[in-house]
Design an enzyme around this catalytic site. Sequence first.
Site, short mmCIF file in Angstrom:
data_model
loop_
_atom_site.label_atom_id
_atom_site.label_comp_id
_atom_site.label_asym_id
_atom_site.label_seq_id
_atom_site.Cartn_x
_atom_site.Cartn_y
_atom_site.Cartn_z
N SER A 196 34.31 2.79 -18.03
CA SER A 196 33.51 1.98 -18.96
C SER A 196 32.16 1.63 -18.34
O SER A 196 31.99 1.65 -17.11
CB SER A 196 34.28 0.70 -19.29
OG SER A 196 33.52 -0.17 -20.10
N ASP B 236 40.44 3.69 -12.58
CA ASP B 236 40.27 2.61 -13.57
C ASP B 236 41.65 2.13 -13.99
O ASP B 236 42.57 2.93 -14.18
CB ASP B 236 39.48 3.11 -14.79
CG ASP B 236 38.84 1.95 -15.56
OD1 ASP B 236 37.61 1.86 -15.61
OD2 ASP B 236 39.61 1.11 -16.11
N ASP C 225 44.90 0.15 -10.27
CA ASP C 225 44.31 -1.16 -10.01
C ASP C 225 43.64 -1.08 -8.64
O ASP C 225 44.33 -0.94 -7.61
CB ASP C 225 45.41 -2.23 -10.04
CG ASP C 225 44.86 -3.62 -9.76
OD1 ASP C 225 43.71 -3.75 -9.26
OD2 ASP C 225 45.58 -4.60 -10.04
N ASN D 162 32.79 -0.23 -8.11
CA ASN D 162 32.18 -0.77 -9.33
C ASN D 162 33.13 -1.61 -10.17
O ASN D 162 32.69 -2.43 -10.97
CB ASN D 162 31.65 0.41 -10.15
CG ASN D 162 31.34 0.05 -11.57
OD1 ASN D 162 30.28 -0.49 -11.88
ND2 ASN D 162 32.29 0.32 -12.48
N TYR E 276 33.09 -15.08 -9.16
CA TYR E 276 32.35 -13.82 -9.36
C TYR E 276 31.19 -13.75 -8.36
O TYR E 276 31.03 -12.78 -7.62
CB TYR E 276 31.85 -13.76 -10.80
CG TYR E 276 31.07 -12.53 -11.18
CD1 TYR E 276 31.73 -11.38 -11.61
CD2 TYR E 276 29.68 -12.51 -11.12
CE1 TYR E 276 31.01 -10.24 -11.97
CE2 TYR E 276 28.96 -11.38 -11.48
CZ TYR E 276 29.64 -10.25 -11.90
OH TYR E 276 28.92 -9.13 -12.26
N LYS F 38 30.75 -11.31 -5.11
CA LYS F 38 29.61 -10.40 -4.97
C LYS F 38 28.84 -10.69 -3.68
O LYS F 38 28.36 -9.78 -3.01
CB LYS F 38 28.68 -10.53 -6.18
CG LYS F 38 29.30 -10.09 -7.52
CD LYS F 38 29.74 -8.65 -7.52
CE LYS F 38 30.00 -8.10 -8.91
NZ LYS F 38 30.57 -6.74 -8.86
P1 NAP Z 1 32.96 -2.96 -17.97
O1 NAP Z 1 32.22 -2.24 -19.02
O2 NAP Z 1 33.94 -4.02 -18.33
O3 NAP Z 1 33.69 -1.88 -17.05
C1 NAP Z 1 34.51 -2.26 -15.97
C2 NAP Z 1 35.67 -1.30 -15.88
O4 NAP Z 1 36.45 -1.67 -14.73
C3 NAP Z 1 36.61 -1.40 -17.09
O5 NAP Z 1 37.06 -0.13 -17.48
C4 NAP Z 1 37.73 -2.24 -16.52
O6 NAP Z 1 38.96 -2.09 -17.20
C5 NAP Z 1 37.81 -1.72 -15.13
N1 NAP Z 1 38.58 -2.57 -14.24
C6 NAP Z 1 38.74 -3.92 -14.31
N2 NAP Z 1 39.56 -4.34 -13.35
C7 NAP Z 1 39.93 -3.24 -12.65
C8 NAP Z 1 40.78 -3.03 -11.54
N3 NAP Z 1 41.42 -4.03 -10.94
N4 NAP Z 1 40.95 -1.76 -11.09
C9 NAP Z 1 40.31 -0.72 -11.69
N5 NAP Z 1 39.51 -0.87 -12.75
C10 NAP Z 1 39.31 -2.10 -13.22
O7 NAP Z 1 31.94 -3.67 -16.95
P2 NAP Z 1 30.47 -3.29 -16.42
O8 NAP Z 1 29.54 -4.25 -17.05
O9 NAP Z 1 30.22 -1.85 -16.50
O10 NAP Z 1 30.61 -3.76 -14.90
C11 NAP Z 1 30.72 -2.84 -13.84
C12 NAP Z 1 30.32 -3.57 -12.56
O11 NAP Z 1 28.97 -4.00 -12.66
C13 NAP Z 1 31.17 -4.81 -12.28
O12 NAP Z 1 31.46 -4.89 -10.91
C14 NAP Z 1 30.25 -5.95 -12.68
O13 NAP Z 1 30.52 -7.12 -11.98
C15 NAP Z 1 28.90 -5.36 -12.29
N6 NAP Z 1 27.77 -5.99 -12.97
C16 NAP Z 1 27.68 -5.94 -14.33
C17 NAP Z 1 26.61 -6.56 -14.96
C18 NAP Z 1 26.46 -6.55 -16.44
O14 NAP Z 1 25.61 -7.33 -16.94
N7 NAP Z 1 27.18 -5.71 -17.16
C19 NAP Z 1 25.63 -7.23 -14.18
C20 NAP Z 1 25.77 -7.26 -12.81
C21 NAP Z 1 26.84 -6.62 -12.21
P3 NAP Z 1 39.35 -3.23 -18.31
O15 NAP Z 1 38.34 -3.05 -19.40
O16 NAP Z 1 40.75 -2.87 -18.69
O17 NAP Z 1 39.21 -4.56 -17.59
#
Ligand code: NAP
Length: 255
Positions: free
Chosen positions: A17, A38, A64, A91, A156, A160
């Site tokens: 995702s 994932d 996980d 990620n 969070y 980080k």
């Molecule tokens: P996302 O669209 O929710 O994608 C995260 C993916 O990780 C989802 O498929 C999720 O599955 C999976 N996941 C969750 N827990 C997991 C685990 N224990 N083991 C394996 N996979 C797992 O989020 P995103 O926005 O792309 O975020 C990706 C990274 O970027 C994260 O580390 C986030 O903190 C960081 N980030 C994001 C933003 C933002 O604004 N989007 C900003 C700064 C940093 P489920 O959907 O089933 O939980």
Amino acid sequence: MPMQLEGRVAMVTGGGSGIGRASAMMLAREGADIVICDIDDAAGQKVAAEVEALGREALASPTDSSDSAQVNRLVERAGKRFGKLDIVVNNAGIVSQATIRELTEESWDRTVAVHLKSMFLCSQAALELMIPGGWGRIVNIISRAAFKGRAGTGPYSAAKGGMLAYSRVLAVETAQWGVTVNNVAPGTTLTPMVEAGFPTEDIRAQEARSSGVITQPMRLAEADEIAAAVLYLCGTHSDHVTGTTLHVNGGTYMP
Ligand code: NAP
């Protein structure tokens, strides 16, 4: 132009995702085969199929990233299938929203585990398949939240910040094996993780304004813009870069 990552194998946690998916696809377009780690099997399999449609190989299995047995099982399968791992993108992530008086121990532990412990487990397991090749890239997706306080983001932000500190240690420990370790720190990025919280164009524009975006046009980041930073840190133009953080945040935070 030749592809930068021909013959490389990359594992992307949370690759089903958002930023993880965009990173997996960008690395695959540059020639890498992809391992998706994932927890969401359907999402992981879908991205694996998209990678295969590009003519690359892909392996996805529900994992996980904070569970050592599951991580080791996936890395073992990757070793059998590809014989090596060259790149890990740490990620996988979840959000939790609670200020200090609302925060539960369970939420703290889970949030810190999914971000910080996963980075340790996935990097440790992958290094065993990386070191023999004498070349490797570890890229961690941290966040502006590691640098800039925002109410309700306690575990969070702490996780980080822990990833940031640990990345510097890992950079020093792994340089001898030709491995670099770097971070990408996104600002608010339109992915499934945040889209629900900012459901309309007006609300997204308001978030861009209030978080201080100065780049034009003023808007939130797209996942591909974060993936491009990941590609740079995994690619052939960053051999001399380690222990650092690339901020992709529209100018909202300048270290
Ligand atoms: P996302 O669209 O929710 O994608 C995260 C993916 O990780 C989802 O498929 C999720 O599955 C999976 N996941 C969750 N827990 C997991 C685990 N224990 N083991 C394996 N996979 C797992 O989020 P995103 O926005 O792309 O975020 C990706 C990274 O970027 C994260 O580390 C986030 O903190 C960081 N980030 C994001 C933003 C933002 O604004 N989007 C900003 C700064 C940093 P489920 O959907 O089933 O939980």
